[in-house]
Scaffold this active site. Structure first.
Site, PDB file in Angstrom:
ATOM      1  N   SER A  11       0.667  -1.222  -0.136  1.00  0.00           N
ATOM      2  CA  SER A  11      -0.036  -0.069   0.013  1.00  0.00           C
ATOM      3  C   SER A  11       0.880   1.163  -0.093  1.00  0.00           C
ATOM      4  O   SER A  11       0.203   2.422  -0.167  1.00  0.00           O
ATOM      5  CB  SER A  11      -0.993   0.081   1.140  1.00  0.00           C
ATOM      6  N   GLY A  13       2.612   2.044   2.808  1.00  0.00           N
ATOM      7  CA  GLY A  13       2.496   2.388   4.059  1.00  0.00           C
ATOM      8  C   GLY A  13       3.849   1.270   4.891  1.00  0.00           C
ATOM      9  O   GLY A  13       4.283   0.424   4.225  1.00  0.00           O
ATOM     10  N   VAL A  14       3.974   1.724   6.155  1.00  0.00           N
ATOM     11  CA  VAL A  14       4.924   0.904   6.771  1.00  0.00           C
ATOM     12  C   VAL A  14       4.764  -0.417   7.157  1.00  0.00           C
ATOM     13  O   VAL A  14       5.612  -1.348   7.099  1.00  0.00           O
ATOM     14  CB  VAL A  14       4.918   1.707   8.185  1.00  0.00           C
ATOM     15  N   MET A  35      -2.236  -2.166  -5.709  1.00  0.00           N
ATOM     16  CA  MET A  35      -3.623  -2.042  -6.156  1.00  0.00           C
ATOM     17  C   MET A  35      -3.835  -0.694  -6.132  1.00  0.00           C
ATOM     18  O   MET A  35      -3.981   0.030  -5.354  1.00  0.00           O
ATOM     19  CB  MET A  35      -4.498  -2.754  -5.389  1.00  0.00           C
ATOM     20  N   CYS A 100     -14.162  -4.729   0.554  1.00  0.00           N
ATOM     21  CA  CYS A 100     -13.178  -4.462  -0.282  1.00  0.00           C
ATOM     22  C   CYS A 100     -12.099  -5.795   0.091  1.00  0.00           C
ATOM     23  O   CYS A 100     -11.413  -6.486  -0.811  1.00  0.00           O
ATOM     24  CB  CYS A 100     -12.180  -3.306   0.151  1.00  0.00           C
ATOM     25  N   GLY A 125      -0.165  -6.924   4.816  1.00  0.00           N
ATOM     26  CA  GLY A 125       0.204  -6.323   6.080  1.00  0.00           C
ATOM     27  C   GLY A 125      -0.609  -6.219   7.125  1.00  0.00           C
ATOM     28  O   GLY A 125      -0.413  -5.405   8.033  1.00  0.00           O
ATOM     29  N   CYS A 197     -10.775   2.953   2.414  1.00  0.00           N
ATOM     30  CA  CYS A 197      -9.349   2.744   1.661  1.00  0.00           C
ATOM     31  C   CYS A 197      -8.864   3.912   1.264  1.00  0.00           C
ATOM     32  O   CYS A 197      -7.793   4.175   0.988  1.00  0.00           O
ATOM     33  CB  CYS A 197      -9.638   1.685   0.633  1.00  0.00           C
TER      34      CYS A 197
END
Length: 367
Positions: A11, A13-14, A35, A100, A125, A197
Site C-alpha cells: 500500500s 505504508g509502513v 492495487m 474490499c 500487511g 480505503c
C-alpha cells in the site's frame, strides 16, 4: 531448491513495507503488487494513490524486489463502492473495508497473484494470524491486540487460508516502526491509513456529498421536541455524537446528544442525551446471513463472543442459528449501546475469529 514465491499487497505504508522485508528474511522469493482501487478525482485531497505508489516503488527499489501495478478501480466501483452508496441510502452504516477485503484483496487480487503471477502464496500487511491445527486452518487475532485487524477479515473463505501469509501476526506495531527505521525505509514515519480505503474520516462528509446530496431534515428528541436541522439521514449513524451541532441548548443538561433513531421516509433523526441512555441500548440483533470461516463450528445454539465495531471490546453472546437462512438471532449477556444496522458483528472463540455477520435490525432495550 527453488524458493517459494510470495506476492505481497503493498500500500506504500509502513506495515506492508516491513512485511516485504520480513518475508525476504524468511527466504521467500518476494514480489510486490500495488492495487489502484480509485480512479475518479485522483489528484484531489480525497485520494493519495500517487503518493502511495511512489512510496511503494521506493521501498521495493530499496529492498531489491519487483513491483507489479494493477488497476482494480472498475471492480472496486461496481462491486464495493456502488454497494456502499446503496447501503447508505437505506440508512445503514456499511463498512467498505470489509467488502474490499472480501471482493478485491482476497478474491480478485489473490487469484490474480496465484494464477497470473504464478505465486505460491499471497500476503498482506494485516495484523492477523492464520494457524494450522490438525490439518485445519483457522483465523486468529494478531499478537498486537491493539492493532488486530481480524475484525475486517471475517469473510475470508476457508479454502484460501493455506495460501495466505500474514507476516505481522506476532509483531507489535511499535517494533514495526523501529524495524522500518533500522533498515532505512522511507516510510518509517508515515501515518497509518484510517477510515475508508481512499479517504480520511475528517473529509468524509464532503466526499459523500458528491454522491448523496444534502437534504435538510429535522433533529427531534424522542418526545418530539425540535432541536435543530441536519444534512440528511445518510450522514448520521446510530450512536453518533459529533457533528450534530445541537450542544448548549437552553433548559437542557450538559450531557452530550447521541443519534438513537432515524426515520428514513420523513428524513428525521432522533437524539437522546447521555452515552448510557436506555434508548441507545440493545440486548441483541437480527442478521440474515452469517459468514462462518470454519463450518464445523456452526451449531444451532452457539455461545461465543461478539465484537460490533473494530475497536470495541468483545462481549459474551448466544447465537441462535436458523439453518434456513432467514433471521438469525444474537443475544447479548448484557445490553450494549449504539448498535447500528449495516455494521459488522464478528464472532470470536477467545482469540479465534469464527466468522461474522452484518447487523440487519437491533433488538432494542426500549421500544
Amino acid at each position: 531448491m527453488k524458493k517459494k514465491k510470495v506476492i505481497l499487497a503493498m500500500s506504500g505504508g509502513v506495515d506492508s513495507s516491513v512485511s516485504a522485508w520480513l518475508l525476504l528474511k524468511k527466504g521467500y522469493d518476494v514480489e510486490g503488487i500495488f492495487m489502484k482501487n480509485w480512479e475518479e478525482n485522483d489528484s484531489s485531497d480525497y485520494c493519495s494513490s500517487k503518493i502511495d505508489l511512489s512510496d511503494a516503488k521506493s521501498v521495493c527499489k530499496k529492498l531489491g524486489i519487483k513491483l507489479h501495478t494493477i488497476n482494480f478501480s472498475l471492480d472496486y466501483w461496481e462491486k464495493v463502492f456502488h454497494e456502499f452508496i446503496i447501503e447508505y441510502k437505506k440508512g445503514y452504516t456499511p463498512n467498505p473495508d470489509i467488502l474490499c477485503n472480501k471482493i478485491i484483496k482476497f478474491d480478485i487480487c489473490l487469484n490474480f497473484a496465484l494464477e497470473q503471477l504464478k505465486a505460491d502464496y499471497f500476503s498482506t500487511g494485516h495484523y492477523a494470524a492464520i494457524k494450522k491445527k490438525k490439518n485445519e486452518y483457522y483465523l486468529y487475532r494478531a499478537k498486537d491486540l491493539d492493532k488486530d485487524q481480524s475484525y475486517f477479515l471475517y469473510t475470508l473463505k476457508l479454502n484460501i487460508l493455506p495460501k495466505i501469509i500474514f507476516p505481522l501476526a506476532n509483531i507489535k506495531k511499535t517494533k514495526i516502526r523501529k524495524l522500518a527505521k533500522k533498515i532505512k525505509l522511507c516510510v518509517y514515519q508515515k501515518k497509518d491509513s484510517t477510515g475508508i480505503c481512499f479517504i480520511q474520516p475528517k473529509k468524509f462528509k464532503l466526499f459523500l456529498n458528491q454522491y448523496i446530496p444534502y437534504k435538510t431534515g429535522k433533529i427531534l428528541t424522542m418526545s418530539g421536541e425540535f432541536l435543530g436541522l441536519h444534512y440528511g439521514y445518510e450522514y448520521y449513524t446510530i450512536g453518533q455524537r459529533k457533528g450534530l451541532g445541537i450542544g448548549g441548548k437552553k433548559n437542557k443538561n450538559t450531557y452530550p446528544w447521541y443519534v438513537v433513531k432515524k426515520n428514513i421516509k420523513l428524513n428525521i433523526i432522533f437524539v437522546v442525551q447521555g452515552a448510557g441512555n436506555p434508548y441507545l441500548l440493545s440486548y441483541g440483533f437480527l442478521t440474515k446471513r452469517i459468514y462462518w470461516i470454519n463450518y464445523k463450528l456452526c451449531t444451532f445454539k452457539l455461545q461465543c463472543m461478539v465484537q460490533i465495531r473494530h475497536q470495541s471490546y468483545p462481549i459474551n453472546c448466544i447465537v441462535y442459528i436458523n439453518k434456513k437462512h432467514k433471521n438469525n438471532y444474537v443475544i447479548f449477556t448484557k445490553p450494549i449501546a449504539s448498535i447500528a444496522p449495516g455494521q459488522s458483528a464478528v464472532f470470536y472463540n477467545h482469540n479465534q475469529c469464527m466468522g461474522g455477520a452484518i447487523i440487519h435490525k437491533r433488538i432494542k432495550y426500549l421500544p
